[in-house]
Design an enzyme around this catalytic site. Structure first.
Site, PDB file in Angstrom:
ATOM      1  N   MET A  50       2.989  -9.358  -0.756  1.00 45.68           N
ATOM      2  CA  MET A  50       2.460  -8.642   0.297  1.00 45.68           C
ATOM      3  C   MET A  50       0.813  -8.721   0.233  1.00 45.68           C
ATOM      4  SD  MET A  50       4.975  -5.985   1.651  1.00 45.68           S
ATOM      5  CE  MET A  50       6.608  -6.195   2.193  1.00 45.68           C
ATOM      6  N   SER A  51       0.170  -9.132   1.429  1.00 44.41           N
ATOM      7  CA  SER A  51      -1.175  -9.069   1.522  1.00 44.41           C
ATOM      8  C   SER A  51      -1.547  -8.820   3.056  1.00 44.41           C
ATOM      9  CB  SER A  51      -1.546 -10.324   0.851  1.00 44.41           C
ATOM     10  OG  SER A  51      -3.041 -10.433   1.087  1.00 44.41           O
ATOM     11  N   HIS A  61       0.784  -1.285  -0.037  1.00 41.14           N
ATOM     12  CA  HIS A  61       0.150  -0.035  -0.285  1.00 41.14           C
ATOM     13  C   HIS A  61       0.876   1.271  -0.078  1.00 41.14           C
ATOM     14  CE1 HIS A  61      -2.827  -3.021   2.286  1.00 41.14           C
ATOM     15  NE2 HIS A  61      -3.530  -2.568   1.377  1.00 41.14           N
TER      16      HIS A  61
HETATM   17  P1  AMP Z   1      -6.459  -3.901  -0.425  1.00 39.02           P
HETATM   18  O1  AMP Z   1      -6.227  -3.067   0.915  1.00 39.02           O
HETATM   19  O2  AMP Z   1      -5.892  -5.303  -0.184  1.00 39.02           O
HETATM   20  O3  AMP Z   1      -7.868  -3.979  -1.102  1.00 39.02           O
HETATM   21  O4  AMP Z   1      -5.579  -3.188  -1.363  1.00 39.02           O
HETATM   22  C1  AMP Z   1      -5.874  -2.123  -1.767  1.00 39.02           C
HETATM   23  C2  AMP Z   1      -4.823  -1.486  -2.924  1.00 39.02           C
HETATM   24  O5  AMP Z   1      -3.209  -2.010  -2.719  1.00 39.02           O
HETATM   25  C3  AMP Z   1      -5.285  -2.454  -4.109  1.00 39.02           C
HETATM   26  O6  AMP Z   1      -5.116  -1.648  -5.397  1.00 39.02           O
HETATM   27  C4  AMP Z   1      -4.410  -3.566  -4.043  1.00 39.02           C
HETATM   28  O7  AMP Z   1      -3.966  -4.063  -5.683  1.00 39.02           O
HETATM   29  C5  AMP Z   1      -2.946  -2.843  -3.729  1.00 39.02           C
HETATM   30  N1  AMP Z   1      -2.139  -3.974  -3.214  1.00 39.02           N
HETATM   31  C6  AMP Z   1      -2.368  -4.754  -2.199  1.00 39.02           C
HETATM   32  N2  AMP Z   1      -1.282  -5.385  -1.759  1.00 39.02           N
HETATM   33  C7  AMP Z   1      -0.215  -4.972  -2.710  1.00 39.02           C
HETATM   34  C8  AMP Z   1       1.126  -5.265  -3.038  1.00 39.02           C
HETATM   35  N3  AMP Z   1       1.672  -6.193  -2.231  1.00 39.02           N
HETATM   36  N4  AMP Z   1       1.912  -4.581  -4.057  1.00 39.02           N
HETATM   37  C9  AMP Z   1       1.209  -3.628  -4.611  1.00 39.02           C
HETATM   38  N5  AMP Z   1      -0.163  -3.405  -4.307  1.00 39.02           N
HETATM   39  C10 AMP Z   1      -0.730  -3.897  -3.534  1.00 39.02           C
END
Ligand code: AMP
Length: 290
Positions: free
Chosen positions: A184-185, A37
């Site tokens: 990353m997640s 993020h």
């Molecule tokens: P999320 O909070 O998981 O809904 O993600 C919010 C935004 O961050 C989305 O556009 C995701 O694609 C992006 N995102 C999540 N994990 C990553 C990562 N490891 N690298 C780049 N962008 C990410």
């Protein structure tokens, strides 16, 4: 940095900025912010006068039985991260402020959303596009930054912007990974230690698939087989939900690789669902892949 909980107040802020001629960046997130993020936020910060990060765990994109109620929430760390990244406003509405009890308008997409996560998570992308459209209306961004990690989501947002003439530029930023390659997640924190060590195989399998294409393989079958075999061996606690090779623009499955394709997978490890993908340029035979 301001923290704004009300959609109406956020929109007032945004309209004032736009009237003053400012560019406005938006990074939509579900919180539990990590370095992935932060990379998106840095891209937006560099490009815009004003920067909003939304933190909203969107109930509309979770199907019954999915992890909405246990989705990790780290509000204090999220605020610290946003402050450190130079964010102007953290927009974190309550679900009740985003959705009227009798809300009845949603956004449906009928092509790109059919396969991959759209197939395994019915209704998910309608929920995503609906909340993104609402965030665009509330925050009035000139630039929105999304992550390549959610490749199908990014392609769908691009299509929505095009098909609904939304005055927003989309930037898709590269996937940020752990040192061993795991994307990353926020969901990685669900993984038990042994599951976490198995999870590294997911990206390794995609890298092996990409290397096969680099060596000249153009049939999807053997490339997919390589991924399945590696996951079967390296992720014994995992169930591969899908691995597919799709055209990078249309997200239609391809059986012969030509041009730019996306090799995408979803895998459940224990109770954790992880996704990852790589883009591959499959140059026609005789040309060198870039
Ligand atoms: P999320 O909070 O998981 O809904 O993600 C919010 C935004 O961050 C989305 O556009 C995701 O694609 C992006 N995102 C999540 N994990 C990553 C990562 N490891 N690298 C780049 N962008 C990410």
């Amino acid at each position: 940095m301001d923290i704004v909980d009300s959609a109406a107040r956020m929109q007032t802020h945004a309209l004032r900025w736009r009237a003053a001629g400012n560019t406005v960046g938006l990074v939509p997130t579900m919180g539990c912010l990590h370095a992935g993020h932060a990379a998106l936020i840095a891209e937006a910060r560099a490009a815009c006068d004003r920067l909003v990060v939304s933190v909203f765990v969107n109930p509309l994109q979770f199907a019954p039985g999915e992890d909405l109620s246990v989705y990790p929430r780290t509000p204090e760390q999220d605020i610290d991260c946003c402050r450190a990244c130079g964010v102007d406003v953290v927009f974190r509405p309550a679900p009740g402020d985003m959705y009227a009890p009798d809300a009845s308008v949603t956004i449906e997409e009928s092509q790109l959303s059919r396969g991959l996560c759209g197939r395994s998570r019915p209704g998910h992308f309608s929920g995503v596009l609906t909340v993104v459209a609402k965030l665009f209306n509330i925050v009035q961004p000139t630039l929105a930054v999304f992550g390549q990690k959610d490749a199908q989501q990014a392609a769908l947002v691009r299509r929505m912007i095009r098909d609904l003439n939304m005055p927003v530029t989309l930037l898709v930023a590269p996937t940020v990974r752990e040192p061993d390659g795991l994307a990353m997640s926020s969901r990685n924190r669900y993984l038990a230690a042994d599951e976490r060590s198995q999870a590294r195989t997911l990206n390794q399998a995609l890298m092996a698939a990409r290397a096969l294409v680099g060596d000249g393989e153009r049939r999807a079958g053997p490339v997919l087989e390589r991924v399945r075999a590696m996951v079967a061996t390296g992720v014994p606690s995992g169930t591969l939900e899908y691995v597919e090779i799709v055209d990078a623009e249309t997200f239609e499955p391809v059986s012969v690789l030509t041009g730019r394709v996306c090799i995408a997978m979803a895998c459940r490890i224990g109770r954790t669902r992880l996704i990852d993908n790589v883009m591959v340029d499959a140059a026609p035979p005789g040309q060198v892949a870039s």
